[in-house]
Design an enzyme around this catalytic site. Structure first.
Site, mmCIF file in Angstrom:
data_model
loop_
_atom_site.group_PDB
_atom_site.id
_atom_site.type_symbol
_atom_site.label_atom_id
_atom_site.label_comp_id
_atom_site.label_asym_id
_atom_site.label_seq_id
_atom_site.Cartn_x
_atom_site.Cartn_y
_atom_site.Cartn_z
ATOM 1 N NE ARG A 49 -1.836 11.904 9.930
ATOM 2 C CZ ARG A 49 -2.442 11.156 8.800
ATOM 3 N NH1 ARG A 49 -1.966 10.109 8.401
ATOM 4 N NH2 ARG A 49 -3.416 11.866 8.281
ATOM 5 C CE1 TYR B 283 -7.259 10.204 0.755
ATOM 6 C CE2 TYR B 283 -8.502 9.214 -0.999
ATOM 7 C CZ TYR B 283 -8.018 9.239 0.260
ATOM 8 O OH TYR B 283 -8.353 8.239 1.153
ATOM 9 C CG ASP C 157 -1.787 1.081 1.230
ATOM 10 O OD1 ASP C 157 -1.440 2.143 0.755
ATOM 11 O OD2 ASP C 157 -2.959 1.115 2.079
HETATM 12 C C1 LIG Z 1 -2.490 3.533 4.115
HETATM 13 C C2 LIG Z 1 -3.725 3.711 3.680
HETATM 14 N N1 LIG Z 1 -4.351 2.676 2.942
HETATM 15 C C3 LIG Z 1 -5.525 3.056 2.548
HETATM 16 C C4 LIG Z 1 -6.518 3.947 2.875
HETATM 17 C C5 LIG Z 1 -7.834 4.010 2.519
HETATM 18 O O1 LIG Z 1 -8.348 4.947 1.058
HETATM 19 P P1 LIG Z 1 -9.469 5.154 0.868
HETATM 20 O O2 LIG Z 1 -10.420 5.550 1.583
HETATM 21 O O3 LIG Z 1 -9.505 6.045 -0.406
HETATM 22 O O4 LIG Z 1 -9.997 3.742 0.198
HETATM 23 C C6 LIG Z 1 -5.845 5.147 3.616
HETATM 24 C C7 LIG Z 1 -6.708 6.436 3.941
HETATM 25 O O5 LIG Z 1 -6.080 7.210 4.307
HETATM 26 C C8 LIG Z 1 -4.541 5.024 3.930
HETATM 27 O O6 LIG Z 1 -4.038 5.999 4.653
#
Ligand SMILES: Cc1ncc(COP(=O)(O)O)c(C=O)c1O
Length: 418
Positions: free
Chosen positions: A377, A225, A200
């Site tokens: 943060r 975003y 991720d």
């Molecule tokens: C590390 C990480 N993974 C996944 C997500 C989730 O993303 P989404 O809400 O756009 O699916 C976030 C959202 O802040 C994130 O920080």
């Protein structure tokens, strides 16, 4: 350590990346340290979105799917993002949300890893991983069987890569602390143990160097975003190494991932390569905005690209950490001190007053955020954050603590988004 505000101003004056800030709309009186949650509006975005709405949609109507190239935008923006994460052209697409893309690639990874080794059912991850990653894994494993094995420290990962591990699921830069994994080393370790890796890159793309090919990674997803400045709810991206891309029918078999969507066949035939990870009609307005956001990061290429952004980001977080530690001994550094293990954020912990302190800072125009249970943060986006911002933010933090401002009742009422 930079000790005076004039030192910080001198660093800005000498900063070759400083002109990149001009690409953004930054409200007066705001020090924005939350680009790791929602990036800043690029100046180009409103005009481009207006053009898509008024000319391409308003005048072109449905012809724009062909004439304005709407139909290939997920691939074209994907190729641009690919340049930031070490993916080759045609390997990465923009689609859906990070959560949904995670579901697609984790399904694929689980199916591939257990081929010929049916006992490989487990997913290894970290308890501190972003919750959506863990929820998606939990839901998938409930259907497929297999355990979600969660470790509490990075050192505990390797021992859990045993003969039952199908997939190592990690976020490269931790959302709460900014701790950054060695992507290449962990990918190698997982492969040596017979497992696949899903990365991720939500807090990495556009912020820290990532080279998916050099690391021989398997799957990656990431967010539009945050550091890519695509706007609230911008679509996400998905990358699959070409050696896996054709091997699995990801479970969300939508028509945009079909080999010939406009043949309208009753049966599903997956497109070859990464295109099969597309699902439904792309959100064009959001994609156009994301395109502008990605361009703001690519604008750094002539100035040294991600390597130059990374160097500035480290200098910014070093300055901020040094200054906060000197002024605010009651806060504990929650991000790694070691540059190599720190992403583009600097976080501090306090057991009881983290939330109201962040609220008091926001009231002063210094925008960071709070991550439960105890983290203040601060994200540093080197495209638009100045050294003097880091210096001033630390001074505001000191003032909020020293004056007891954070005790005010309005700063202690928890809002829906923290
Ligand atoms: C590390 C990480 N993974 C996944 C997500 C989730 O993303 P989404 O809400 O756009 O699916 C976030 C959202 O802040 C994130 O920080």
């Amino acid at each position: 350590m930079t000790t005076t505000r004039d030192d910080a101003l001198a660093l800005d004056a000498a900063d070759p990346l400083a002109p990149l800030r001009e690409q953004f709309v930054l409200p007066d009186g705001v020090i924005y340290l939350d680009g790791n949650s929602l990036g800043v509006l690029p100046r180009a975005t409103p005009g481009r979105v207006r053009e898509v709405v008024e000319a391409e949609w308003g005048q072109g109507l449905i012809r724009s799917w062909n004439d304005a190239g709407w139909i290939t935008l997920p691939q074209r923006v994907g190729d641009k993002i690919g340049r930031l994460v070490g993916a080759r052209p045609g390997e990465l697409v923009v689609a859906d949300s990070t959560s949904v893309n995670l579901f697609k690639v984790l399904s694929a990874a689980l199916a591939l890893a257990s081929e010929g080794e049916p006992q490989r059912l487990d997913v290894v991850s970290e308890r501190s991983n972003f919750p959506t990653d863990l929820y998606i894994a939990e839901a998938l494993l409930r259907e497929r069987g297999g355990r979600l094995v969660l470790v509490d420290a990075p050192e505990a990962i390797l021992p859990r890569l045993d003969g039952h591990c199908a997939v190592l699921l990690l976020t490269h830069v931790n959302y709460r602390t900014g701790r950054m994994h060695d992507l290449a080393a962990l990918t190698r370790a997982a492969h040596e143990a017979g497992a696949l890796v899903v990365w991720d890159l939500a807090h990495s793309a556009g912020a820290v160097p990532v080279d998916l090919h050099a690391a021989n990674a398997d799957f990656a997803v990431g967010c539009g975003y945050k550091y890519l400045n695509g706007g609230p709810g911008a679509p996400a991206f998905v990358w699959v190494h070409p050696r896996h891309a054709d091997r699995f029918r990801q479970p969300l078999a939508g028509w945009m991932g079909h080999a010939s969507p406009f043949e309208f066949e009753p049966g599903y035939r997956p497109a070859s390569g990464i295109a099969r990870y597309l699902v439904g009609t792309p959100p064009l307005l959001s994609l156009a905005a994301l395109d502008c956001g990605v361009d703001t990061v690519l604008a750094a290429e002539p100035l040294g690209g991600i390597a130059a952004l990374r160097a500035k980001s480290l200098a910014l977080t070093q300055l901020f950490i040094g200054h906060v530690e000197a002024l605010c001994p009651q806060l504990e550094l929650a991000s790694p001190r070691d540059d190599a293990a720190r992403g583009s954020q600097a976080c501090f912990a306090h057991p009881s007053m983290a939330y109201p302190v962040v609220q008091a800072l926001i009231a002063r125009g210094v925008i960071g955020d709070f991550r439960a249970p105890d983290i203040l943060r601060f994200g540093f986006t080197p495209l638009y954050t100045r050294f003097v911002d880091a210096w001033d933010a630390a001074a505001h933090l000191h003032a909020v603590l020293a004056g007891g401002e954070w005790r005010r009742p309005e700063f202690n009422r928890r809002q829906a988004v923290t």
